[in-house]
Scaffold this motif. Structure first.
Motif, PDB file in Angstrom:
ATOM      1  N   GLY A 196     -37.592 -24.792  13.739  1.00 23.54           N
ATOM      2  CA  GLY A 196     -37.084 -25.709  12.733  1.00 23.54           C
ATOM      3  C   GLY A 196     -38.193 -26.316  11.892  1.00 23.54           C
ATOM      4  N   ILE A 197     -37.821 -26.845  10.734  1.00 24.09           N
ATOM      5  CA  ILE A 197     -38.798 -27.501   9.875  1.00 24.09           C
ATOM      6  C   ILE A 197     -38.781 -29.013  10.033  1.00 24.09           C
ATOM      7  CG2 ILE A 197     -38.884 -25.636   8.195  1.00 24.09           C
ATOM      8  CD1 ILE A 197     -37.043 -27.335   6.406  1.00 24.09           C
ATOM      9  N   GLU A 198     -37.697 -29.530  10.633  1.00 24.03           N
ATOM     10  CA  GLU A 198     -37.616 -30.966  10.856  1.00 24.03           C
ATOM     11  C   GLU A 198     -36.476 -31.264  11.818  1.00 24.03           C
ATOM     12  OE1 GLU A 198     -38.684 -33.759   7.678  1.00 24.03           O
ATOM     13  OE2 GLU A 198     -36.621 -34.494   7.851  1.00 24.03           O
ATOM     14  N   HIS A 211     -37.702 -39.530  17.894  1.00 26.16           N
ATOM     15  CA  HIS A 211     -39.027 -39.245  17.339  1.00 26.16           C
ATOM     16  C   HIS A 211     -38.908 -38.092  16.340  1.00 26.16           C
ATOM     17  CE1 HIS A 211     -43.401 -38.942  17.303  1.00 26.16           C
ATOM     18  NE2 HIS A 211     -43.239 -37.642  17.375  1.00 26.16           N
ATOM     19  N   LEU A 212     -39.367 -38.300  15.105  1.00 24.97           N
ATOM     20  CA  LEU A 212     -39.248 -37.292  14.050  1.00 24.97           C
ATOM     21  C   LEU A 212     -40.315 -36.213  14.208  1.00 24.97           C
ATOM     22  CD1 LEU A 212     -37.717 -36.496  11.466  1.00 24.97           C
ATOM     23  CD2 LEU A 212     -39.432 -37.788  10.185  1.00 24.97           C
ATOM     24  N   HIS A 213     -39.878 -34.972  14.191  1.00 28.19           N
ATOM     25  CA  HIS A 213     -40.765 -33.803  14.209  1.00 28.19           C
ATOM     26  C   HIS A 213     -40.585 -33.128  12.861  1.00 28.19           C
ATOM     27  CE1 HIS A 213     -41.204 -34.060  18.641  1.00 28.19           C
ATOM     28  NE2 HIS A 213     -39.983 -34.564  18.548  1.00 28.19           N
ATOM     29  N   THR A 214     -41.677 -32.972  12.111  1.00 29.19           N
ATOM     30  CA  THR A 214     -41.540 -32.473  10.743  1.00 29.19           C
ATOM     31  C   THR A 214     -42.767 -31.707  10.299  1.00 29.19           C
ATOM     32  OG1 THR A 214     -41.180 -33.143   8.439  1.00 29.19           O
ATOM     33  CG2 THR A 214     -42.380 -34.692   9.830  1.00 29.19           C
ATOM     34  N   THR A 215     -42.588 -30.814   9.348  1.00 27.34           N
ATOM     35  CA  THR A 215     -43.712 -30.106   8.746  1.00 27.34           C
ATOM     36  C   THR A 215     -44.360 -30.955   7.654  1.00 27.34           C
ATOM     37  OG1 THR A 215     -42.241 -29.035   7.150  1.00 27.34           O
ATOM     38  CG2 THR A 215     -42.748 -27.811   9.171  1.00 27.34           C
ATOM     39  N   ARG A 216     -43.707 -32.050   7.284  1.00 26.50           N
ATOM     40  CA  ARG A 216     -44.224 -32.885   6.193  1.00 26.50           C
ATOM     41  C   ARG A 216     -45.482 -33.658   6.580  1.00 26.50           C
ATOM     42  NH1 ARG A 216     -39.909 -36.734   4.534  1.00 26.50           N
ATOM     43  NH2 ARG A 216     -39.194 -36.492   6.665  1.00 26.50           N
ATOM     44  N   LEU A 217     -45.666 -33.893   7.857  1.00 26.31           N
ATOM     45  CA  LEU A 217     -46.836 -34.626   8.320  1.00 26.31           C
ATOM     46  C   LEU A 217     -47.644 -33.702   9.221  1.00 26.31           C
ATOM     47  CD1 LEU A 217     -45.010 -37.934   9.277  1.00 26.31           C
ATOM     48  CD2 LEU A 217     -46.292 -37.495   7.181  1.00 26.31           C
ATOM     49  N   LEU A 218     -48.874 -33.423   8.851  1.00 26.79           N
ATOM     50  CA  LEU A 218     -49.687 -32.454   9.574  1.00 26.79           C
ATOM     51  C   LEU A 218     -49.760 -32.781  11.065  1.00 26.79           C
ATOM     52  CD1 LEU A 218     -51.400 -29.955   9.398  1.00 26.79           C
ATOM     53  CD2 LEU A 218     -53.375 -31.385   8.898  1.00 26.79           C
ATOM     54  N   ARG A 219     -49.914 -34.047  11.396  1.00 25.08           N
ATOM     55  CA  ARG A 219     -50.036 -34.454  12.797  1.00 25.08           C
ATOM     56  C   ARG A 219     -48.782 -34.092  13.594  1.00 25.08           C
ATOM     57  NH1 ARG A 219     -48.189 -38.802  15.441  1.00 25.08           N
ATOM     58  NH2 ARG A 219     -47.515 -39.842  13.551  1.00 25.08           N
ATOM     59  N   PRO A 251     -39.207 -28.555  16.074  1.00 24.56           N
ATOM     60  CA  PRO A 251     -38.028 -28.212  16.877  1.00 24.56           C
ATOM     61  C   PRO A 251     -37.917 -26.701  17.074  1.00 24.56           C
ATOM     62  CG  PRO A 251     -37.430 -29.585  14.987  1.00 24.56           C
ATOM     63  CD  PRO A 251     -38.847 -29.176  14.807  1.00 24.56           C
ATOM     64  N   ILE A 252     -37.518 -26.313  18.272  1.00 22.26           N
ATOM     65  CA  ILE A 252     -37.282 -24.911  18.603  1.00 22.26           C
ATOM     66  C   ILE A 252     -35.837 -24.792  19.098  1.00 22.26           C
ATOM     67  CG2 ILE A 252     -37.841 -23.041  20.230  1.00 22.26           C
ATOM     68  CD1 ILE A 252     -40.041 -23.363  18.211  1.00 22.26           C
ATOM     69  N   LEU A 253     -35.140 -23.791  18.609  1.00 17.11           N
ATOM     70  CA  LEU A 253     -33.773 -23.505  19.042  1.00 17.11           C
ATOM     71  C   LEU A 253     -33.733 -22.083  19.591  1.00 17.11           C
ATOM     72  CD1 LEU A 253     -30.692 -23.898  19.208  1.00 17.11           C
ATOM     73  CD2 LEU A 253     -30.575 -23.255  16.791  1.00 17.11           C
ATOM     74  N   ILE A 254     -33.252 -21.951  20.810  1.00 21.57           N
ATOM     75  CA  ILE A 254     -33.059 -20.635  21.413  1.00 21.57           C
ATOM     76  C   ILE A 254     -31.559 -20.411  21.500  1.00 21.57           C
ATOM     77  CG2 ILE A 254     -33.489 -19.163  23.425  1.00 21.57           C
ATOM     78  CD1 ILE A 254     -35.708 -21.400  24.090  1.00 21.57           C
TER      79      ILE A 254
END
Length: 130
Positions: free
Chosen positions: A47-49, A56-64, A70-73
């Motif tokens: 995922g991209i976000e 807790h937000l996981h996003t490609t927008r912030l390098l850190r 996110p991973i979906l199987i």
């Protein structure tokens, strides 16, 4: 090749890219388990976000934060086969979510794509030859 037709079960396993189990990414451990147990197939999507239970937000927008996307199987198989493997999958998932839903399998092929003319009748197919 195994065949799946009609009603089946879709398991979706949501985890983080940074999650590990046994020295390897959790998604890799899950796919290896599913393959070893002979399930019909699995797909891993990145995922991209997104966010989960802890918001807790996981996003490609912030390098850190882009190191734990996110991973979906997704795995589809007969209901009994999916339900039988769930305890082992659950043991691999730390933080995450596992969902199930019934699906209707229309096609499951392993020989490669078919040509459009082989799978879709043309307007003249109802007329007799000659």
């Amino acid at each position: 090749m195994r065949r799946i037709e009609g009603t089946a079960l879709l398991a979706r396993i949501y985890i983080g890219e940074a999650d590990h189990h046994g020295g390897k990414p959790t998604y890799q451990a899950i796919v290896e388990l599913l393959r070893e147990r002979g399930l019909a197939g699995a797909t891993v999507l990145r995922g991209i976000e997104g966010f989960g239970a802890n918001a807790h937000l996981h996003t490609t927008r912030l390098l850190r934060l882009s190191e734990d996307l996110p991973i979906l199987i997704e795995v589809v198989d007969e209901e009994s086969r999916i339900r039988a493997i769930l305890p082992e999958v659950d043991a691999l998932v730390g933080d995450g979510l596992i969902t199930l839903e019934k699906v209707e399998v229309l096609a499951y092929r392993g020989t490669g794509p078919r040509s459009a003319s082989a799978s879709v009748p043309s307007a003249g197919d109802d007329e007799p030859a000659g």
